[in-house]
Motif scaffolding. Structure first.
Motif, short mmCIF file in Angstrom:
data_model
loop_
_atom_site.label_atom_id
_atom_site.label_comp_id
_atom_site.label_asym_id
_atom_site.label_seq_id
_atom_site.Cartn_x
_atom_site.Cartn_y
_atom_site.Cartn_z
N LEU A 24 27.29 19.94 58.41
CA LEU A 24 26.16 19.76 58.16
C LEU A 24 25.22 20.49 57.10
CD1 LEU A 24 25.17 21.97 61.36
CD2 LEU A 24 24.35 19.98 60.70
N GLY A 25 26.45 20.52 56.00
CA GLY A 25 26.57 21.20 54.69
C GLY A 25 25.73 22.19 54.20
N PRO A 26 25.31 22.76 53.05
CA PRO A 26 25.10 23.88 52.53
C PRO A 26 24.11 24.00 53.21
CG PRO A 26 25.27 22.40 50.76
CD PRO A 26 25.60 21.41 51.82
N SER A 27 22.57 22.99 53.59
CA SER A 27 21.45 24.01 53.67
C SER A 27 21.63 24.72 54.87
CB SER A 27 20.44 22.80 54.03
OG SER A 27 20.98 21.18 55.09
N TRP A 28 22.79 24.52 56.35
CA TRP A 28 22.61 25.51 57.74
C TRP A 28 23.60 25.90 57.31
CZ3 TRP A 28 19.82 23.85 62.13
CH2 TRP A 28 19.00 23.26 61.52
N THR A 29 22.91 27.23 58.48
CA THR A 29 24.24 27.83 58.30
C THR A 29 24.77 28.43 60.06
OG1 THR A 29 22.97 29.52 56.59
CG2 THR A 29 24.76 31.00 58.09
N ILE A 30 26.21 28.63 59.96
CA ILE A 30 26.39 28.62 61.04
C ILE A 30 27.21 29.77 61.47
CG2 ILE A 30 28.18 27.35 62.18
CD1 ILE A 30 27.01 25.24 60.40
N ARG A 31 26.78 30.88 62.64
CA ARG A 31 27.06 32.41 62.98
C ARG A 31 27.52 31.55 64.33
NH1 ARG A 31 22.18 32.59 60.20
NH2 ARG A 31 22.43 33.37 58.33
N ILE A 32 29.16 32.49 64.42
CA ILE A 32 29.50 32.41 65.71
C ILE A 32 29.07 34.09 65.86
CG2 ILE A 32 31.69 31.85 67.19
CD1 ILE A 32 30.44 29.26 65.46
N VAL A 33 28.53 34.24 66.76
CA VAL A 33 28.06 35.77 67.19
C VAL A 33 29.19 35.89 68.40
CG1 VAL A 33 26.37 36.97 68.18
CG2 VAL A 33 25.94 34.70 66.68
N ASP A 34 29.69 36.98 68.55
CA ASP A 34 30.91 37.92 69.46
C ASP A 34 30.46 39.07 70.10
OD1 ASP A 34 31.71 39.76 67.57
OD2 ASP A 34 32.71 38.15 66.45
N LEU A 35 30.57 40.06 70.96
CA LEU A 35 30.71 41.35 71.35
C LEU A 35 32.17 42.29 71.07
CD1 LEU A 35 29.30 39.90 75.21
CD2 LEU A 35 28.53 41.07 72.74
N GLN A 36 32.52 41.99 70.54
CA GLN A 36 33.82 42.55 69.60
C GLN A 36 33.33 43.64 68.38
OE1 GLN A 36 36.78 41.78 70.72
NE2 GLN A 36 35.52 41.51 71.96
N ASP A 37 33.48 45.40 69.04
CA ASP A 37 32.84 46.32 68.16
C ASP A 37 33.18 46.18 66.77
OD1 ASP A 37 31.84 47.64 70.61
OD2 ASP A 37 33.58 48.73 71.27
N GLY A 38 32.72 46.48 66.11
CA GLY A 38 32.39 46.18 64.26
C GLY A 38 32.70 44.74 63.86
N SER A 39 32.26 44.09 65.03
CA SER A 39 32.55 43.01 63.98
C SER A 39 31.22 42.45 63.19
CB SER A 39 32.74 41.52 65.29
OG SER A 39 32.18 40.60 64.84
N PRO A 40 31.40 41.52 61.96
CA PRO A 40 30.03 41.48 61.27
C PRO A 40 29.35 40.86 62.55
CG PRO A 40 32.58 41.12 60.15
CD PRO A 40 32.74 41.63 61.64
N ASN A 41 29.51 40.23 62.70
CA ASN A 41 28.62 38.65 64.12
C ASN A 41 28.58 38.95 65.20
OD1 ASN A 41 28.14 36.90 61.87
ND2 ASN A 41 30.30 36.81 62.13
N HIS A 42 28.65 40.93 65.51
CA HIS A 42 28.27 40.87 66.90
C HIS A 42 26.53 40.94 67.04
CE1 HIS A 42 27.59 43.75 70.10
NE2 HIS A 42 28.03 44.18 69.61
N ILE A 43 26.59 40.85 68.57
CA ILE A 43 25.32 40.15 68.20
C ILE A 43 23.94 41.27 68.33
CG2 ILE A 43 25.08 41.45 71.01
CD1 ILE A 43 23.09 38.23 69.74
N TYR A 44 24.69 42.57 68.16
CA TYR A 44 23.24 43.60 67.50
C TYR A 44 22.75 43.81 66.46
CZ TYR A 44 23.74 44.94 73.07
OH TYR A 44 23.77 45.61 73.98
N ASN A 45 24.05 42.83 65.99
CA ASN A 45 23.39 42.44 64.06
C ASN A 45 22.28 41.91 64.09
OD1 ASN A 45 25.03 44.48 63.30
ND2 ASN A 45 27.19 43.07 62.82
N TYR A 46 21.99 40.72 64.65
CA TYR A 46 21.05 40.45 65.21
C TYR A 46 19.80 39.91 65.85
CZ TYR A 46 24.95 37.51 62.63
OH TYR A 46 25.69 37.26 61.37
#
Length: 407
Positions: free
Chosen positions: A76-98
């Motif tokens: 997809l290259g740089p124009s798309w941002t891929i995010r793997i959301v999780d449920l781990q406490d303290g994770s930068p990608n925890h669902i509640y960050n979004y």
């Protein structure tokens, strides 16, 4: 960790409908660098987001799925941002960050969800709030992508003259037999799409006073749409009720496209026919399974065939399989067989001895994975035209059962 893509493959001579993607369009950073970035929080700056979910986080993914995700980044290259959301406490990608907690039922918020498919149902609860709040494309981590998302969905949704706000993967007959039944594992939507909001509201309502999906098909909202009768044709005939609980999220998507909201007048059928871009999703998603009679072992054998296999016939069969997948389908869904029976490829990639079978160095699986990034089909993406239906509309609200049903 998936290996850095090192091997390079020429376009097979048998590939008459594939072309090489210029390197300048790709993100060819080393795998460790891509993985490190995926572990970080990146602010949302556009709607070109790919959302995916693994409850325990990226590091806990099976190797096949990690390989898939890193290849999304490359393709997809740089124009798309891929995010793997999780449920781990303290994770930068925890669902509640979004998204806010209020999008979720009590059992999700207080960590009491249980049952055999709790992780999958958590994913069902996660995907629509992300699309509604931020826009983009949802993909399950088993979607080995062939066609760039710009070509597949996004250009159709963002053209200045486009009427579309959403794009779906039509799988008529796999869940329900009525035309238009669609999958939830590949979705695109613009930010604040009302179909997405109403769909999630109905599904969230199903979880009121629940901790699992057992018996969910008996809920009044579910009874309005009925059972997943299409799954009876998938050798699940004696387990349709159980499987209806499992795919309740997709059944509620079908309820939404049949819904006329008596409070606002919003018409799901009108929206679905006029504002949704429909892509055929069976041959474009599980062609590999179809070609192998839904036998994961056969698919594993083809991907696992060595490039230096002495048997010319086996090499030819494996190459033809790889080329056909890339030429004739938009992705290869690595699904698992939730009802038991013959293992699907998604069941095998979780087992010792098979975890790398779809990308093992020196095999046609490695060639295939290279092809998902560096090659693309020359065929156009076609929109399926809506078919006439005599299904009755549901006059109700997204969260309350029908007050009346008319022709």
């Amino acid at each position: 960790m998936p290996p850095t893509q090192a091997a390079k493959f020429p376009l097979p001579k048998s590939a008459t409908n594939l072309r090489v993607v210029p390197d300048a369009q790709l993100d060819l950073r080393p795998t460790p660098e891509i993985i490190a970035e995926l572990h970080t929080f990146r602010p949302i700056t556009s709607e070109k987001n790919v959302w995916a979910f693994w409850d325990k986080g990226l590091s806990a993914m099976y190797p096949s799925y990690q390989h898939t995700v890193t290849n999304w980044v490359r393709k997809l290259g740089p124009s798309w941002t891929i995010r793997i959301v999780d449920l781990q406490d303290g994770s930068p990608n925890h669902i509640y960050n979004y998204v806010d907690k209020t999008w979720f039922p009590a059992c999700f918020q207080n960590h009491t969800m249980n049952g055999r498919h709790a992780a999958q149902h958590a994913a069902d609860l996660v995907r629509l709030p992300l699309l509604y709040e931020h826009g983009g494309v949802w993909m399950d981590v088993g979607n080995m992508l062939h066609t760039h998302l710009d070509r597949l969905f996004w250009n159709h949704l963002t053209s200045p003259t486009s009427p579309y706000e959403m794009a779906v993967w039509v799988i008529t007959g796999q869940i329900r037999k009525q035309w238009g039944s669609f999958g939830n594992y590949m979705l695109a939507a613009r930010k604040h799409c009302l179909f997405i909001k109403h769909w999630h509201a109905g599904y969230q309502a199903l979880w009121t006073n629940r901790t699992n999906a057992s018996g969910m098909h008996t809920e009044p909202l579910m009874r309005e749409i009925g059972l997943a009768e299409g799954m009876a044709d998938w050798r699940f005939g004696d387990r349709v009720r159980e499987m209806s609980d499992y795919v309740a999220h997709m059944l509620m998507g079908d309820r939404t496209r049949k819904l006329v909201d008596v409070e606002t007048g919003w018409d799901g059928r009108e929206f679905y026919e006029r504002k949704v871009f429909h892509v055929e999703g069976i041959e474009n998603g599980i062609l590999g399974a179809i070609k192998t009679d839904y036998d994961g072992y056969k698919q594993a054998a083809l991907f696992g065939t060595r490039l230096d296999e002495a048997d010319v016939g086996k090499r030819k069969e494996a190459e033809e399989f790889v080329v056909e997948m890339l030429e004739r389908s938009h992705m290869y869904k690595v699904y698992h067989n939730s009802a038991g029976g013959t293992p699907a490829l998604g069941d095998l990639v979780k087992r010792d001895g098979f975890r790398d079978v779809d990308h093992r160095p020196g095999t046609f699986g490695e060639m295939y994975r290279y092809g998902t990034v560096h090659w693309e089909s020359m065929r156009e993406v076609e929109r399926m035209l809506p078919e006439e239906t005599d299904e009755e509309m549901i006059y109700a609200t997204p969260t309350m059962p029908a007050v009346r049903v008319v022709d």
